[in-house]
Design an enzyme around this catalytic site. Sequence first.
Site, PDB file in Angstrom:
ATOM      1  N   ASP A  13       1.531   2.447   3.493  1.00  0.00           N
ATOM      2  CA  ASP A  13       2.661   1.714   2.913  1.00  0.00           C
ATOM      3  C   ASP A  13       4.004   2.373   3.233  1.00  0.00           C
ATOM      4  O   ASP A  13       4.933   2.322   2.428  1.00  0.00           O
ATOM      5  CB  ASP A  13       2.499   1.562   1.382  1.00  0.00           C
ATOM      6  CG  ASP A  13       1.147   1.010   1.013  1.00  0.00           C
ATOM      7  OD1 ASP A  13       0.749   0.016   1.639  1.00  0.00           O
ATOM      8  OD2 ASP A  13       0.480   1.578   0.132  1.00  0.00           O
ATOM      9  N   LYS A  16       5.280   0.485   8.144  1.00  0.00           N
ATOM     10  CA  LYS A  16       4.902   0.385   9.562  1.00  0.00           C
ATOM     11  C   LYS A  16       5.184  -1.004  10.109  1.00  0.00           C
ATOM     12  O   LYS A  16       5.606  -1.155  11.250  1.00  0.00           O
ATOM     13  CB  LYS A  16       3.404   0.687   9.739  1.00  0.00           C
ATOM     14  CG  LYS A  16       3.027   2.102   9.404  1.00  0.00           C
ATOM     15  CD  LYS A  16       1.543   2.342   9.590  1.00  0.00           C
ATOM     16  CE  LYS A  16       0.665   1.732   8.523  1.00  0.00           C
ATOM     17  NZ  LYS A  16       0.776   2.321   7.183  1.00  0.00           N
ATOM     18  N   GLY A  40      -2.116  -4.150   4.607  1.00  0.00           N
ATOM     19  CA  GLY A  40      -1.340  -5.347   4.300  1.00  0.00           C
ATOM     20  C   GLY A  40       0.093  -5.147   4.686  1.00  0.00           C
ATOM     21  O   GLY A  40       0.655  -4.085   4.465  1.00  0.00           O
ATOM     22  N   HIS A  41       0.675  -6.134   5.324  1.00  0.00           N
ATOM     23  CA  HIS A  41       2.107  -6.060   5.563  1.00  0.00           C
ATOM     24  C   HIS A  41       2.699  -7.457   5.533  1.00  0.00           C
ATOM     25  O   HIS A  41       2.019  -8.441   5.808  1.00  0.00           O
ATOM     26  CB  HIS A  41       2.425  -5.326   6.870  1.00  0.00           C
ATOM     27  CG  HIS A  41       1.721  -5.877   8.056  1.00  0.00           C
ATOM     28  ND1 HIS A  41       0.666  -5.255   8.661  1.00  0.00           N
ATOM     29  CD2 HIS A  41       1.933  -7.009   8.741  1.00  0.00           C
ATOM     30  CE1 HIS A  41       0.239  -5.991   9.653  1.00  0.00           C
ATOM     31  NE2 HIS A  41       0.988  -7.058   9.734  1.00  0.00           N
ATOM     32  N   GLN A 223      -3.142   1.970   7.087  1.00  0.00           N
ATOM     33  CA  GLN A 223      -3.226   3.095   6.134  1.00  0.00           C
ATOM     34  C   GLN A 223      -2.350   4.261   6.626  1.00  0.00           C
ATOM     35  O   GLN A 223      -1.343   4.011   7.257  1.00  0.00           O
ATOM     36  CB  GLN A 223      -4.681   3.537   5.924  1.00  0.00           C
ATOM     37  CG  GLN A 223      -5.520   2.551   5.121  1.00  0.00           C
ATOM     38  CD  GLN A 223      -6.129   1.449   5.968  1.00  0.00           C
ATOM     39  OE1 GLN A 223      -6.651   1.687   7.026  1.00  0.00           O
ATOM     40  NE2 GLN A 223      -6.067   0.223   5.500  1.00  0.00           N
TER      41      GLN A 223
HETATM   42  P1  IMP Z   1     -10.607   1.442   0.848  1.00  0.00           P
HETATM   43  O1  IMP Z   1      -9.904   1.579   2.153  1.00  0.00           O
HETATM   44  O2  IMP Z   1     -10.549   0.061   0.271  1.00  0.00           O
HETATM   45  O3  IMP Z   1     -11.997   1.995   0.890  1.00  0.00           O
HETATM   46  O4  IMP Z   1      -9.833   2.378  -0.217  1.00  0.00           O
HETATM   47  C1  IMP Z   1      -9.819   3.787  -0.091  1.00  0.00           C
HETATM   48  C2  IMP Z   1      -8.457   4.354  -0.469  1.00  0.00           C
HETATM   49  O5  IMP Z   1      -7.499   3.973   0.523  1.00  0.00           O
HETATM   50  C3  IMP Z   1      -7.898   3.823  -1.792  1.00  0.00           C
HETATM   51  O6  IMP Z   1      -7.137   4.854  -2.399  1.00  0.00           O
HETATM   52  C4  IMP Z   1      -6.960   2.697  -1.355  1.00  0.00           C
HETATM   53  O7  IMP Z   1      -5.964   2.454  -2.312  1.00  0.00           O
HETATM   54  C5  IMP Z   1      -6.402   3.315  -0.086  1.00  0.00           C
HETATM   55  N1  IMP Z   1      -5.920   2.300   0.873  1.00  0.00           N
HETATM   56  C6  IMP Z   1      -6.647   1.506   1.671  1.00  0.00           C
HETATM   57  N2  IMP Z   1      -5.856   0.735   2.419  1.00  0.00           N
HETATM   58  C7  IMP Z   1      -4.585   1.062   2.113  1.00  0.00           C
HETATM   59  C8  IMP Z   1      -3.303   0.632   2.593  1.00  0.00           C
HETATM   60  O8  IMP Z   1      -3.186  -0.213   3.483  1.00  0.00           O
HETATM   61  N3  IMP Z   1      -2.219   1.217   2.007  1.00  0.00           N
HETATM   62  C9  IMP Z   1      -2.336   2.183   1.063  1.00  0.00           C
HETATM   63  N4  IMP Z   1      -3.508   2.619   0.593  1.00  0.00           N
HETATM   64  C10 IMP Z   1      -4.628   2.072   1.113  1.00  0.00           C
END
Ligand code: IMP
Length: 423
Positions: A13, A16, A40-41, A223
């Site tokens: 977040d 990007k 997500g963007h 991420q």
């Molecule tokens: P998962 O990717 O759904 O397995 O989540 C694992 C961790 O990554 C959690 O803390 C989520 O909140 C974090 N996470 C996954 N995708 C994003 C993103 O796009 N932005 C910020 N945090 C993310």
Amino acid sequence: MPATIIIGTQWGDEGKGKVTDWLANDMDMIVRYQGGHNAGHTVIAEGHELKLHLLPSGILRPHITSVIASGLVIDPKALIAELDQIKEIGISDPNLIISSNAHLIMPYHRLLDQAAEFKLGKSKIGTTGLGIGPCYTDKASRVGLRVQDLLDMKIFREKLEVALDFKNQVLTKIYGMEPVEIDAVMDEYSVYADRLKGMIGDTSRVINEALDAGKNVLLEGAQGTMLDIDHGTYPFVTSSSPIAGGACIGTGISPIRVKRIIGIVKAYTTRVGSGPFPTEQENDTGEAMRSVGGEFGTTTGRPRRCGWLDGVILKYAVRLNGLTEIALTKLDVLSPFETIKIAVGYKHDGVVYEHMPNHQTVFHKCTPIYEEMEGWQADISGVTSFEKLPKQARAYVERIQEIAGVPIAMISVGPNRTQTMLR
Ligand code: IMP
């Protein structure tokens, strides 16, 4: 032409999407290389605001080839929902290629993700609950279904039978849930197969051929560095490799084809989900960052945890990714503050750490050592050149650059394209 990588340097977040969008005019191809619809963007183009999760940022621009590479885990239902979204604004035949090697998120992955989190209770990771982790688990266990399996539904069924035999035991016996019915999954995924078939291809070849032909290729990370499965704050990480090295693995290109690695640094820090966060501000400061910065997840809507910029993490991200330059985002969000802090080290048990501690307990329990800088307390959202920023804002940018040891090539002071300055 060498490839460019865009990386988040914090916990995701960082903005990007905006930087990718800025660079998109010069790009011929934009490639997602890991993760799934947990990312997500928001993309604003031609008066439309779209929330995208899987589709690469270039999807709204006809001159760009968009690629979903092999390192992704794809929920076809989510992908088709996004394709429907862009269809509504007139893009019915997007220039999109999906890797045949990417893995498919199946209905049981979502169920297992949510059930595992529920079972962990207070120790939960705070995942997005979208099945990302269980899908990567199956990939590593070599029992996953891949996009190419959609090309032959007979093979798809055979693999699904093997998978369900085990998954249904876990769902029913461990979690006390209903089993997943094979016929229902077959019906659902046959529809997805029909819709996606024409977009499936050999993306490693497509990307390498584009580079051979001198095209500009952007590899777009999702991420961030601190969510990397190997180098992040394990177990509070995602299940893929967002760092620069992951871009080569996820796309199937050689590291020697990459020249520029742009690290996106938010002027402060945010995190969603659980896990250590030394500079977190669970107070009015954090609340102000959240409300001024609109810090709520694009994918889950969860409020993001907020805190000061962490120079130790920044140096770690520079090292892990080999950043060639930095894009600093959301500098305007710090405008209200009288003083601004940057962590330049940590203290734990009388020991000072200038680099990321190799024992995570230290990272969990440390106290940040802050440098305090004077705030500028002026609206900078309309400033278009670095020289015109208040001197305190310039000093802040220069201090970040000094800590990182990498040039800050771009600064963003608002969500619009025009609110960007180059240095
Ligand atoms: P998962 O990717 O759904 O397995 O989540 C694992 C961790 O990554 C959690 O803390 C989520 O909140 C974090 N996470 C996954 N995708 C994003 C993103 O796009 N932005 C910020 N945090 C993310």
